[in-house]
Design a protein around this motif. Structure first.
Motif, PDB file in Angstrom:
ATOM      1  N   THR A 164     176.118 100.546  29.939  1.00  0.00           N
ATOM      2  CA  THR A 164     177.294  99.497  29.956  1.00  0.00           C
ATOM      3  C   THR A 164     176.167  98.182  30.121  1.00  0.00           C
ATOM      4  N   ALA A 165     175.053  98.196  30.725  1.00  0.00           N
ATOM      5  CA  ALA A 165     174.290  96.875  30.854  1.00  0.00           C
ATOM      6  C   ALA A 165     173.519  96.427  29.464  1.00  0.00           C
ATOM      7  N   ALA A 166     173.315  97.430  28.649  1.00  0.00           N
ATOM      8  CA  ALA A 166     172.748  97.405  27.526  1.00  0.00           C
ATOM      9  C   ALA A 166     173.208  96.044  26.568  1.00  0.00           C
ATOM     10  N   ARG A 167     172.254  95.129  26.143  1.00  0.00           N
ATOM     11  CA  ARG A 167     172.641  93.981  25.153  1.00  0.00           C
ATOM     12  C   ARG A 167     173.571  92.934  26.111  1.00  0.00           C
ATOM     13  N   ARG A 168     173.199  92.845  27.311  1.00  0.00           N
ATOM     14  CA  ARG A 168     173.995  91.956  27.998  1.00  0.00           C
ATOM     15  C   ARG A 168     172.973  91.291  28.755  1.00  0.00           C
ATOM     16  N   ILE A 169     172.794  89.783  28.414  1.00  0.00           N
ATOM     17  CA  ILE A 169     171.650  89.223  28.883  1.00  0.00           C
ATOM     18  C   ILE A 169     171.959  88.624  30.567  1.00  0.00           C
ATOM     19  N   ASP A 170     172.868  88.884  30.962  1.00  0.00           N
ATOM     20  CA  ASP A 170     173.358  88.571  32.446  1.00  0.00           C
ATOM     21  C   ASP A 170     172.983  89.678  33.367  1.00  0.00           C
ATOM     22  N   ILE A 171     172.477  90.447  33.043  1.00  0.00           N
ATOM     23  CA  ILE A 171     171.652  91.688  33.930  1.00  0.00           C
ATOM     24  C   ILE A 171     170.713  90.979  34.693  1.00  0.00           C
ATOM     25  N   GLY A 172     170.745  91.120  36.059  1.00  0.00           N
ATOM     26  CA  GLY A 172     169.673  90.494  36.937  1.00  0.00           C
ATOM     27  C   GLY A 172     168.894  91.691  37.512  1.00  0.00           C
ATOM     28  N   GLU A 173     168.032  91.294  38.420  1.00  0.00           N
ATOM     29  CA  GLU A 173     166.958  92.321  39.106  1.00  0.00           C
ATOM     30  C   GLU A 173     167.664  93.116  39.972  1.00  0.00           C
ATOM     31  N   GLU A 174     168.529  92.729  40.560  1.00  0.00           N
ATOM     32  CA  GLU A 174     169.344  93.547  41.546  1.00  0.00           C
ATOM     33  C   GLU A 174     170.170  94.739  40.641  1.00  0.00           C
ATOM     34  N   ARG A 175     170.760  94.534  39.560  1.00  0.00           N
ATOM     35  CA  ARG A 175     171.542  95.707  38.920  1.00  0.00           C
ATOM     36  C   ARG A 175     170.567  96.471  38.196  1.00  0.00           C
ATOM     37  N   ILE A 254     164.001  90.523  32.164  1.00  0.00           N
ATOM     38  CA  ILE A 254     164.710  89.821  33.067  1.00  0.00           C
ATOM     39  C   ILE A 254     163.868  88.465  33.548  1.00  0.00           C
ATOM     40  N   LEU A 255     162.604  88.884  33.891  1.00  0.00           N
ATOM     41  CA  LEU A 255     161.669  87.754  34.550  1.00  0.00           C
ATOM     42  C   LEU A 255     161.492  86.739  33.478  1.00  0.00           C
ATOM     43  N   ALA A 256     160.940  87.340  32.021  1.00  0.00           N
ATOM     44  CA  ALA A 256     160.663  86.169  31.079  1.00  0.00           C
ATOM     45  C   ALA A 256     161.747  85.616  30.522  1.00  0.00           C
ATOM     46  N   TYR A 257     163.159  86.016  30.645  1.00  0.00           N
ATOM     47  CA  TYR A 257     164.173  85.199  30.457  1.00  0.00           C
ATOM     48  C   TYR A 257     164.656  83.964  31.356  1.00  0.00           C
ATOM     49  N   ALA A 258     164.261  84.577  32.900  1.00  0.00           N
ATOM     50  CA  ALA A 258     164.620  83.596  33.756  1.00  0.00           C
ATOM     51  C   ALA A 258     163.637  82.490  33.847  1.00  0.00           C
ATOM     52  N   PHE A 267     165.982  82.747  22.148  1.00  0.00           N
ATOM     53  CA  PHE A 267     165.351  83.959  21.349  1.00  0.00           C
ATOM     54  C   PHE A 267     165.884  85.154  22.323  1.00  0.00           C
ATOM     55  N   TRP A 268     165.604  85.110  23.532  1.00  0.00           N
ATOM     56  CA  TRP A 268     166.151  86.301  24.204  1.00  0.00           C
ATOM     57  C   TRP A 268     167.526  86.959  24.113  1.00  0.00           C
ATOM     58  N   LYS A 269     168.179  85.572  23.933  1.00  0.00           N
ATOM     59  CA  LYS A 269     169.764  85.905  23.820  1.00  0.00           C
ATOM     60  C   LYS A 269     170.021  86.642  22.493  1.00  0.00           C
ATOM     61  N   GLU A 270     169.239  86.219  21.284  1.00  0.00           N
ATOM     62  CA  GLU A 270     169.497  86.852  20.299  1.00  0.00           C
ATOM     63  C   GLU A 270     168.844  87.986  20.056  1.00  0.00           C
ATOM     64  N   ALA A 271     167.868  88.179  20.752  1.00  0.00           N
ATOM     65  CA  ALA A 271     167.145  89.714  20.580  1.00  0.00           C
ATOM     66  C   ALA A 271     167.756  90.776  21.435  1.00  0.00           C
ATOM     67  N   VAL A 272     168.371  90.290  22.763  1.00  0.00           N
ATOM     68  CA  VAL A 272     169.195  91.154  23.514  1.00  0.00           C
ATOM     69  C   VAL A 272     170.468  91.729  22.867  1.00  0.00           C
ATOM     70  N   ALA A 273     170.868  90.816  21.859  1.00  0.00           N
ATOM     71  CA  ALA A 273     172.210  90.997  21.219  1.00  0.00           C
ATOM     72  C   ALA A 273     172.221  92.006  19.953  1.00  0.00           C
ATOM     73  N   ALA A 285     158.218  88.605  21.398  1.00  0.00           N
ATOM     74  CA  ALA A 285     158.794  88.845  22.535  1.00  0.00           C
ATOM     75  C   ALA A 285     157.603  89.411  23.479  1.00  0.00           C
ATOM     76  N   VAL A 286     156.524  90.115  22.976  1.00  0.00           N
ATOM     77  CA  VAL A 286     155.502  90.398  23.756  1.00  0.00           C
ATOM     78  C   VAL A 286     154.540  89.262  24.150  1.00  0.00           C
ATOM     79  N   ALA A 287     154.674  88.237  23.321  1.00  0.00           N
ATOM     80  CA  ALA A 287     153.946  87.048  23.845  1.00  0.00           C
ATOM     81  C   ALA A 287     154.842  86.138  24.740  1.00  0.00           C
TER      82      ALA A 287
END
Length: 337
Positions: A164-175, A254-258, A267-273, A285-287
C-alpha cells in the motif's frame, strides 16, 4: 555476569564462516528435516520448493536459531525442527514476494514464478507455510507456536503495508522502518527468541535474543536497500534497480527526496509514480542518491542497528557462539563495502 563492550567495525573483513562452522552439524540435521518435509506426492511441489530452497541461500535465519541455542548451552534437539520451520516461513514469503513484485531473479537465478508461473508459486508457498506450522505443532510448545505464528502474521502485515506504500512519494522514514521491522526483522527476532524458549531460559534472556535478531534484521534490510542503488545483479542476486522500478520508497529514496532541489523532487515524483523507469532514469536516480549522501546515511543507520544487536547479547558469556553471532552482524553490515 559482566557485559563486555564490542564495537561494530564495518571496515574489516567479517565473514559468516564462524557462524556456519559453529552450527554445521546441527544445520545438516535441519537440512534433513527440510528435505523430508518439502516432499509431496504432487511432483511439482518438491520440484518448485527445491528450486528456491537449494538455490544458494545461506540459511541465515535457521542458523540464528541454532547459534542462539549454542549461546544458551542448549543440548537438546527440539531446535532442529523449529529451525526448519523458520526456513519454511522464510521460503514461503519469498515465493509470495516474487509473485507480488514480479521479480525475474532471486539469488542470481530465475525465480520460481518465471519458471512455473504465479499460481504454482503462490500455492507451493502456502504448502510450505502449512509445513512450518506442522513442525511447530509437533514441538508441542504453545509459546513457540505463539511466537512463530505471530511473526508469520506480522510478516504478512508488513508485506501488505509495503504494497500500500508503493508508488507513494509521501512515505517517510517512520513508515519505512515500520515496514521493514515487520517484513524482515520479525522473523529474525522470532528465530532467535525461540531458542530461549526451548532452552527454558528466563524472560530477560528471551527478550535479549529477540532484540538481537530484530536489530540485526533491520540492519540487514537497510543494507539490502542501500545495495540496490550501488550494486549489480551479480552482487545483489537480483536486478539492480528492482526497488526503483517497483516504486518502493526505501530509505535511500526517502532521504534523497527530502534533500533534493525542485528538479530532483520532480524526478522522484515521476519515478515513484512509474513514469521514469528506463535504465537512464535509474542511473540518474543512482546519481541523486549518491550526491545526497543517502546511501552513506542509510548505511550509517544500518551500523547503528547492528551495534544495538551486538549490545543486546552483551550480557551473555563470551565464547565461540557469542563471537560468531557478533561477526554475523558485522558481516551483514559489511556486505555494502
Amino acid at each position: 555476569m559482566t557485559a563486555t563492550v564490542h564495537r561494530l567495525n564495518p571496515h574489516g573483513t567479517p565473514s559468516l564462516d564462524p557462524l556456519m562452522a559453529l552450527v554445521a552439524q546441527d544445520l545438516n540435521l535441519v537440512n534433513s528435516v527440510i528435505l523430508d518435509r518439502m516432499q509431496s506426492q504432487i511432483p511439482l511441489i518438491p520440484e518448485l520448493a527445491g528450486h528456491l530452497i537449494a538455490g544458494g541461500g545461506k540459511r541465515l535465519r535457521p542458523m540464528l536459531t541454532l547459534a542462539s541455542a549454542k549461546l544458551l548451552g542448549y543440548e537438546g534437539t527440539r531446535h532442529h525442527k523449529l529451525a526448519a520451520s523458520v526456513e519454511f516461513i522464510h521460503t514461503a514469503t519469498l515465493l509470495h514476494d516474487d509473485v507480488v513484485d514480479g521479480s525475474d531473479l532471486r539469488r542470481g537465478r530465475r525465480t520460481a514464478n518465471i519458471i512455473w508461473g504465479n499460481p504454482a508459486s503462490v500455492l507451493v508457498g502456502d504448502f510450505l507455510f502449512s509445513r512450518s506450522f506442522e513442525l511447530m505443532v509437533e514441538d508441542g510448545s504453545l509459546k513457540v507456536l505463539k511466537i512463530l505464528s505471530e511473526a508469520s502474521a506480522i510478516i504478512a502485515e508488513g508485506e501488505v503495508n509495503q504494497l500500500t506504500a508503493a508508488r507513494r512519494i509521501d512515505i517517510g522514514e517512520e513508515r519505512y522502518l515500520e515496514i521493514i521491522g515487520a517484513k524482515t526483522a520479525a522473523l529474525f527476532a522470532a528465530a532467535c527468541r525461540i531458542a530461549a524458549v526451548v532452552a527454558e531460559r528466563d524472560q530477560s534472556e528471551e527478550m535479549a535474543l529477540d532484540a538481537y535478531g530484530r536489530n540485526l534484521g533491520i540492519a540487514f534490510q537497510l543494507v539490502d536497500d542501500a545495495i540496490d542503488y550501488v550494486s549489480d545483479a551479480g552482487t545483489m542476486g537480483k536486478d539492480a534497480g528492482d526497488d526503483f522500478r517497483e516504486g518502493k520508497m526505501t530509505l535511500p529514496v526517502i532521504l534523497a527526496y527530502a534533500r533534493g532541489n525542485d528538479d530532483a523532487r520532480a524526478f522522484w515524483k515521476e519515478a515513484v509514480a512509474g513514469r521514469r523507469i528506463s535504465d537512464d532514469d535509474f542511473m540518474h536516480a543512482v546519481a541523486l542518491v549518491r550526491d545526497s549522501r543517502a546511501v552513506d546515511d542509510t548505511l550509517a543507520r544500518a551500523r547503528h542497528y547492528g551495534q544495538r544487536a551486538i549490545d543486546a547479547i552483551g550480557g551473555f558469556a563470551d565464547g565461540a557462539a557469542k563471537r560468531a553471532m557478533i561477526e554475523a552482524v558485522e558481516f551483514a553490515v559489511a556486505r555494502a563495502y
